[in-house]
Design an enzyme around this catalytic site. Structure first.
Site, PDB file in Angstrom:
ATOM      1  N   HIS A   1       1.716   6.951   0.102  1.00 52.46           N
ATOM      2  CA  HIS A   1       0.956   6.076   0.995  1.00 52.46           C
ATOM      3  C   HIS A   1      -0.507   6.060   0.558  1.00 52.46           C
ATOM      4  O   HIS A   1      -1.213   7.057   0.684  1.00 52.46           O
ATOM      5  CB  HIS A   1       1.080   6.576   2.440  1.00 52.46           C
ATOM      6  CG  HIS A   1       0.562   5.623   3.453  1.00 52.46           C
ATOM      7  ND1 HIS A   1      -0.778   5.479   3.721  1.00 52.46           N
ATOM      8  CD2 HIS A   1       1.218   4.758   4.262  1.00 52.46           C
ATOM      9  CE1 HIS A   1      -0.924   4.568   4.667  1.00 52.46           C
ATOM     10  NE2 HIS A   1       0.271   4.114   5.009  1.00 52.46           N
TER      11      HIS A   1
ATOM     12  N   HIS B   1       0.808  -1.220   0.000  1.00 56.00           N
ATOM     13  CA  HIS B   1       0.000   0.000   0.000  1.00 56.00           C
ATOM     14  C   HIS B   1       0.843   1.274   0.000  1.00 56.00           C
ATOM     15  O   HIS B   1       0.293   2.378  -0.032  1.00 56.00           O
ATOM     16  CB  HIS B   1      -0.941   0.011   1.214  1.00 56.00           C
ATOM     17  CG  HIS B   1      -0.218   0.232   2.505  1.00 56.00           C
ATOM     18  ND1 HIS B   1       0.516  -0.750   3.119  1.00 56.00           N
ATOM     19  CD2 HIS B   1      -0.099   1.334   3.269  1.00 56.00           C
ATOM     20  CE1 HIS B   1       1.055  -0.264   4.223  1.00 56.00           C
ATOM     21  NE2 HIS B   1       0.704   1.007   4.337  1.00 56.00           N
TER      22      HIS B   1
END
Length: 166
Positions: free
Chosen positions: A85, A70
Protein backbone atom coordinates in the site's frame (compact mmCIF):
# COMPACT_ATOMS: atom_id res chain seq x y z
CA UNK A 1 0.07 -49.05 6.09
CA UNK A 2 3.53 -47.89 7.17
CA UNK A 3 2.57 -44.22 7.44
CA UNK A 4 2.59 -44.33 11.24
CA UNK A 5 6.35 -44.98 11.11
CA UNK A 6 7.10 -42.06 8.84
CA UNK A 7 8.54 -39.10 10.63
CA UNK A 8 6.27 -36.11 10.63
CA UNK A 9 7.99 -32.97 9.40
CA UNK A 10 8.46 -30.42 12.15
CA UNK A 11 10.10 -28.03 9.76
CA UNK A 12 8.20 -24.77 9.50
CA UNK A 13 7.60 -23.19 6.13
CA UNK A 14 9.44 -19.87 5.87
CA UNK A 15 9.09 -17.28 3.14
CA UNK A 16 11.66 -14.50 2.77
CA UNK A 17 10.34 -11.27 1.29
CA UNK A 18 12.69 -8.87 -0.46
CA UNK A 19 12.22 -5.11 -0.42
CA UNK A 20 9.62 -4.04 -3.00
CA UNK A 21 10.88 -0.44 -2.89
CA UNK A 22 14.21 1.24 -2.15
CA UNK A 23 14.28 3.35 0.99
CA UNK A 24 14.26 3.09 4.79
CA UNK A 25 12.50 0.07 6.30
CA UNK A 26 10.65 0.92 9.53
CA UNK A 27 8.38 -0.80 12.02
CA UNK A 28 4.69 -0.85 11.16
CA UNK A 29 4.05 1.28 14.26
CA UNK A 30 5.81 4.18 12.46
CA UNK A 31 3.05 4.40 9.82
CA UNK A 32 0.98 7.56 10.47
CA UNK A 33 -2.33 5.70 10.19
CA UNK A 34 -3.84 3.71 13.05
CA UNK A 35 -5.30 1.00 10.78
CA UNK A 36 -1.77 0.08 9.66
CA UNK A 37 0.23 1.06 12.77
CA UNK A 38 -2.15 -0.79 15.08
CA UNK A 39 -1.90 -3.98 13.03
CA UNK A 40 -5.60 -3.93 12.11
CA UNK A 41 -4.76 -4.55 8.43
CA UNK A 42 -2.40 -7.42 9.32
CA UNK A 43 1.19 -8.04 10.34
CA UNK A 44 4.05 -6.40 8.51
CA UNK A 45 6.31 -3.41 8.22
CA UNK A 46 6.75 -0.31 6.07
CA UNK A 47 9.30 1.45 3.90
CA UNK A 48 9.79 5.18 3.47
CA UNK A 49 10.61 5.12 -0.26
CA UNK A 50 13.43 7.08 -1.88
CA UNK A 51 12.43 5.93 -5.39
CA UNK A 52 8.97 5.83 -6.93
CA UNK A 53 8.92 2.25 -8.12
CA UNK A 54 7.22 -0.76 -6.51
CA UNK A 55 8.56 -4.11 -7.75
CA UNK A 56 7.48 -7.69 -7.15
CA UNK A 57 9.53 -9.16 -4.29
CA UNK A 58 8.80 -12.72 -5.48
CA UNK A 59 7.27 -14.71 -8.32
CA UNK A 60 3.53 -14.83 -7.79
CA UNK A 61 0.10 -13.61 -8.83
CA UNK A 62 -1.47 -10.16 -8.57
CA UNK A 63 -4.71 -11.21 -6.88
CA UNK A 64 -6.03 -7.66 -6.55
CA UNK A 65 -4.97 -4.33 -8.02
CA UNK A 66 -6.75 -1.38 -6.41
CA UNK A 67 -8.59 0.71 -9.00
CA UNK A 68 -6.80 3.92 -7.92
CA UNK A 69 -3.44 2.16 -8.58
CA UNK A 70 -1.95 2.94 -5.14
CA UNK A 71 -1.99 -0.66 -3.87
CA UNK A 72 -1.72 -4.27 -4.97
CA UNK A 73 -2.08 -7.66 -3.27
CA UNK A 74 0.30 -10.40 -4.42
CA UNK A 75 0.09 -14.08 -3.61
CA UNK A 76 3.21 -16.22 -3.24
CA UNK A 77 3.15 -19.93 -4.21
CA UNK A 78 3.25 -20.75 -0.47
CA UNK A 79 -0.15 -19.08 -0.08
CA UNK A 80 1.26 -16.00 1.61
CA UNK A 81 -0.70 -12.90 0.56
CA UNK A 82 0.91 -9.48 0.87
CA UNK A 83 -0.66 -6.05 0.49
CA UNK A 84 1.66 -3.33 -0.80
CA UNK A 85 0.00 0.00 0.00
CA UNK A 86 1.72 3.15 -1.27
CA UNK A 87 1.14 6.14 0.98
CA UNK A 88 -1.59 7.13 3.39
CA UNK A 89 -5.00 8.26 2.10
CA UNK A 90 -3.57 8.17 -1.44
CA UNK A 91 -6.82 6.61 -2.64
CA UNK A 92 -8.02 10.25 -2.64
CA UNK A 93 -5.67 10.96 -5.55
CA UNK A 94 -7.84 8.69 -7.75
CA UNK A 95 -4.83 7.30 -9.59
CA UNK A 96 -3.09 10.66 -10.17
CA UNK A 97 0.65 10.14 -9.81
CA UNK A 98 0.42 6.35 -10.14
CA UNK A 99 1.04 4.09 -13.14
CA UNK A 100 0.09 0.45 -12.72
CA UNK A 101 1.94 -2.09 -14.84
CA UNK A 102 -0.17 -5.07 -13.72
CA UNK A 103 -3.79 -6.10 -13.62
CA UNK A 104 -5.68 -8.41 -11.31
CA UNK A 105 -4.88 -12.00 -12.29
CA UNK A 106 -1.48 -11.27 -13.82
CA UNK A 107 1.43 -13.61 -13.10
CA UNK A 108 4.43 -11.58 -11.92
CA UNK A 109 8.15 -12.30 -11.68
CA UNK A 110 10.49 -11.14 -8.92
CA UNK A 111 11.88 -7.72 -9.82
CA UNK A 112 9.05 -6.87 -12.23
CA UNK A 113 7.75 -3.30 -11.92
CA UNK A 114 4.24 -3.35 -10.49
CA UNK A 115 3.52 0.34 -9.91
CA UNK A 116 5.40 3.55 -10.59
CA UNK A 117 4.54 6.50 -8.36
CA UNK A 118 5.43 10.17 -8.33
CA UNK A 119 6.82 10.88 -4.83
CA UNK A 120 6.93 14.72 -5.22
CA UNK A 121 3.38 14.82 -6.61
CA UNK A 122 2.03 12.70 -3.75
CA UNK A 123 3.83 14.84 -1.15
CA UNK A 124 2.66 18.08 -2.81
CA UNK A 125 -0.90 16.81 -2.46
CA UNK A 126 -0.22 16.50 1.28
CA UNK A 127 0.03 12.73 1.61
CA UNK A 128 2.81 10.64 3.18
CA UNK A 129 4.39 8.14 0.76
CA UNK A 130 5.35 5.55 3.37
CA UNK A 131 4.63 2.15 1.83
CA UNK A 132 3.15 -0.58 4.01
CA UNK A 133 3.91 -4.26 3.42
CA UNK A 134 1.17 -6.28 5.13
CA UNK A 135 0.50 -10.03 5.37
CA UNK A 136 -3.25 -10.10 4.76
CA UNK A 137 -3.56 -13.76 5.81
CA UNK A 138 -1.58 -13.28 9.02
CA UNK A 139 -3.74 -15.80 10.88
CA UNK A 140 -1.82 -18.53 9.03
CA UNK A 141 1.53 -17.25 10.33
CA UNK A 142 3.30 -17.63 13.65
CA UNK A 143 2.76 -14.84 16.16
CA UNK A 144 5.65 -12.69 15.02
CA UNK A 145 7.13 -12.12 11.62
CA UNK A 146 10.81 -11.33 11.47
CA UNK A 147 11.56 -7.87 10.09
CA UNK A 148 14.83 -6.26 9.03
CA UNK A 149 14.79 -2.51 9.46
CA UNK A 150 17.09 0.20 8.10
CA UNK A 151 18.21 1.13 4.58
CA UNK A 152 16.95 -1.32 1.93
CA UNK A 153 17.43 -1.75 -1.80
CA UNK A 154 14.53 -3.03 -3.90
CA UNK A 155 14.99 -6.69 -4.83
CA UNK A 156 18.24 -7.02 -2.90
CA UNK A 157 17.51 -6.90 0.84
CA UNK A 158 15.23 -9.25 2.78
CA UNK A 159 12.79 -7.10 4.75
CA UNK A 160 10.71 -9.76 6.41
CA UNK A 161 10.47 -13.46 6.96
CA UNK A 162 7.02 -14.98 7.30
CA UNK A 163 6.84 -18.28 9.15
CA UNK A 164 3.74 -20.40 8.66
CA UNK A 165 2.19 -22.22 11.61
CA UNK A 166 3.02 -25.92 11.64
Amino acid sequence: MFSKWRKKSTEQKKVEIYAPVTGEAVALSAVPDEAFAGGFMGKGMAIEPSEGKLTAPFDGTAIHVIKSKHAVILEHSSGLQLLFHIGINTVSLRGEGFISHVQTGDTVKAGQTLIEFDIPKIKEAGYPVITSVIATNAEELTEDIETNLGPVQSGRDVILTAIFKA
